[in-house]
Design an enzyme around this catalytic site. Sequence first.
Site, short mmCIF file in Angstrom:
data_model
loop_
_atom_site.label_atom_id
_atom_site.label_comp_id
_atom_site.label_asym_id
_atom_site.label_seq_id
_atom_site.Cartn_x
_atom_site.Cartn_y
_atom_site.Cartn_z
N MET A 93 0.81 -1.22 0.00
CA MET A 93 0.00 0.00 0.00
C MET A 93 0.85 1.28 0.00
O MET A 93 0.54 2.24 0.70
CB MET A 93 -0.96 -0.03 1.20
CG MET A 93 -1.87 -1.24 1.21
SD MET A 93 -2.73 -1.53 -0.36
CE MET A 93 -4.35 -0.98 0.07
N ARG A 94 1.89 1.29 -0.78
CA ARG A 94 2.68 2.52 -0.96
C ARG A 94 2.76 2.83 -2.45
O ARG A 94 2.94 1.91 -3.27
CB ARG A 94 4.13 2.34 -0.46
CG ARG A 94 4.27 1.98 0.98
CD ARG A 94 3.84 3.07 1.93
NE ARG A 94 4.55 4.32 1.77
CZ ARG A 94 4.17 5.46 2.36
NH1 ARG A 94 3.10 5.49 3.11
NH2 ARG A 94 4.87 6.57 2.20
N LEU A 96 4.75 3.91 -5.49
CA LEU A 96 6.18 3.83 -5.77
C LEU A 96 6.59 4.89 -6.80
O LEU A 96 5.82 5.19 -7.72
CB LEU A 96 6.53 2.42 -6.25
CG LEU A 96 6.35 1.36 -5.15
CD1 LEU A 96 6.17 -0.03 -5.73
CD2 LEU A 96 7.50 1.39 -4.15
N HIS A 112 -4.87 -5.29 -8.38
CA HIS A 112 -5.77 -4.24 -7.90
C HIS A 112 -7.20 -4.79 -7.83
O HIS A 112 -7.64 -5.46 -8.76
CB HIS A 112 -5.70 -3.03 -8.85
CG HIS A 112 -6.56 -1.91 -8.38
ND1 HIS A 112 -6.22 -1.12 -7.31
CD2 HIS A 112 -7.78 -1.49 -8.80
CE1 HIS A 112 -7.19 -0.24 -7.09
NE2 HIS A 112 -8.14 -0.44 -7.98
N ASP A 148 -1.99 2.76 -10.72
CA ASP A 148 -2.87 1.73 -11.31
C ASP A 148 -3.19 1.98 -12.78
O ASP A 148 -4.30 1.68 -13.25
CB ASP A 148 -4.18 1.60 -10.48
CG ASP A 148 -3.90 1.21 -9.04
OD1 ASP A 148 -2.96 0.43 -8.80
OD2 ASP A 148 -4.61 1.70 -8.14
C1 GAR Z 1 -6.00 -7.09 -2.14
O1 GAR Z 1 -7.40 -7.01 -2.33
C2 GAR Z 1 -5.28 -6.23 -3.16
O2 GAR Z 1 -5.88 -6.25 -4.43
C3 GAR Z 1 -5.41 -4.87 -2.53
O3 GAR Z 1 -5.14 -5.10 -1.17
C4 GAR Z 1 -5.59 -6.42 -0.82
C5 GAR Z 1 -4.45 -7.15 -0.17
O4 GAR Z 1 -4.87 -8.40 0.31
N1 GAR Z 1 -4.49 -3.94 -3.12
C6 GAR Z 1 -4.80 -2.67 -3.32
O5 GAR Z 1 -5.88 -2.18 -3.01
C7 GAR Z 1 -3.72 -1.87 -4.00
N2 GAR Z 1 -4.22 -0.59 -4.40
P1 GAR Z 1 -3.81 -9.50 0.76
O6 GAR Z 1 -2.80 -8.80 1.67
O7 GAR Z 1 -4.64 -10.51 1.52
O8 GAR Z 1 -3.18 -10.07 -0.46
#
Ligand code: GAR
Length: 218
Positions: A93-94, A96, A112, A148
């Site tokens: 969640m950073r 880059l 995503h 994204d």
């Molecule tokens: C997932 O739903 C991924 O798509 C989302 O975070 C979740 C992580 O789940 N990523 C984002 O929203 C990126 N913008 P996980 O840690 O169980 O894999």
Amino acid sequence: MSGIPAIAVLVSGSGSNLQAIIDASERGEIPCRVGIVISNKADAYGLVRAAKHGIPTEVVSHKEYPTREEFDARLVDIIRRSGAELVCLAGFMRVLTPVFVRAFPNRILNIHPALLPSFPGTHGPRQALDYGVKFSGCTVHFLDEGVDTGPIIVQAVVPVYDDDTEEALAARILKQEHRIYAMAIRLYFRGRLGRKGRRVLADGETKIPEFFHRNPDA
Ligand code: GAR
């Protein structure tokens, strides 16, 4: 270790996508192994998952770096030293910077929880619910310098139900994430990902049949 190529997986939280990748690797469904897991959060459960499989981990707290670029440079350094061929962002969640993106051109994948280009950024499932779309899903794409916005490799679709909560929709999407991340990694290592401008083409892969889904099923 072995001659099989290594990938680096970056996580910030639960790491269920990381788990799906580890499982696919251990089952021989993808021709690579997870060589290192990096998190910007020391308490990310993804680190525990990695340790359970004997995978080396590193924590790089973004809070310890005065700029995003310095944080990214540290990540680049660790990944280069690990010898990873591909970098997979899995709930990292950073945002880059170009320092990171340019270090591994066309070698960084991100997942995503929405059908991009709709609902980029954070809270993909919540944005889809608030907007009122009847289908949402997930996307694996190459990372570029936007948020994204990179070329799309695989997408999967799920219905949005009238009684959905954000959590229910996110869980339905997450199940599909676990399937398509491994799929994208497999395509990458098969060397089958052609490019035509922004379009990523899965050369030689089976076409899915045309389908008609409607929601509601009136
Ligand atoms: C997932 O739903 C991924 O798509 C989302 O975070 C979740 C992580 O789940 N990523 C984002 O929203 C990126 N913008 P996980 O840690 O169980 O894999």
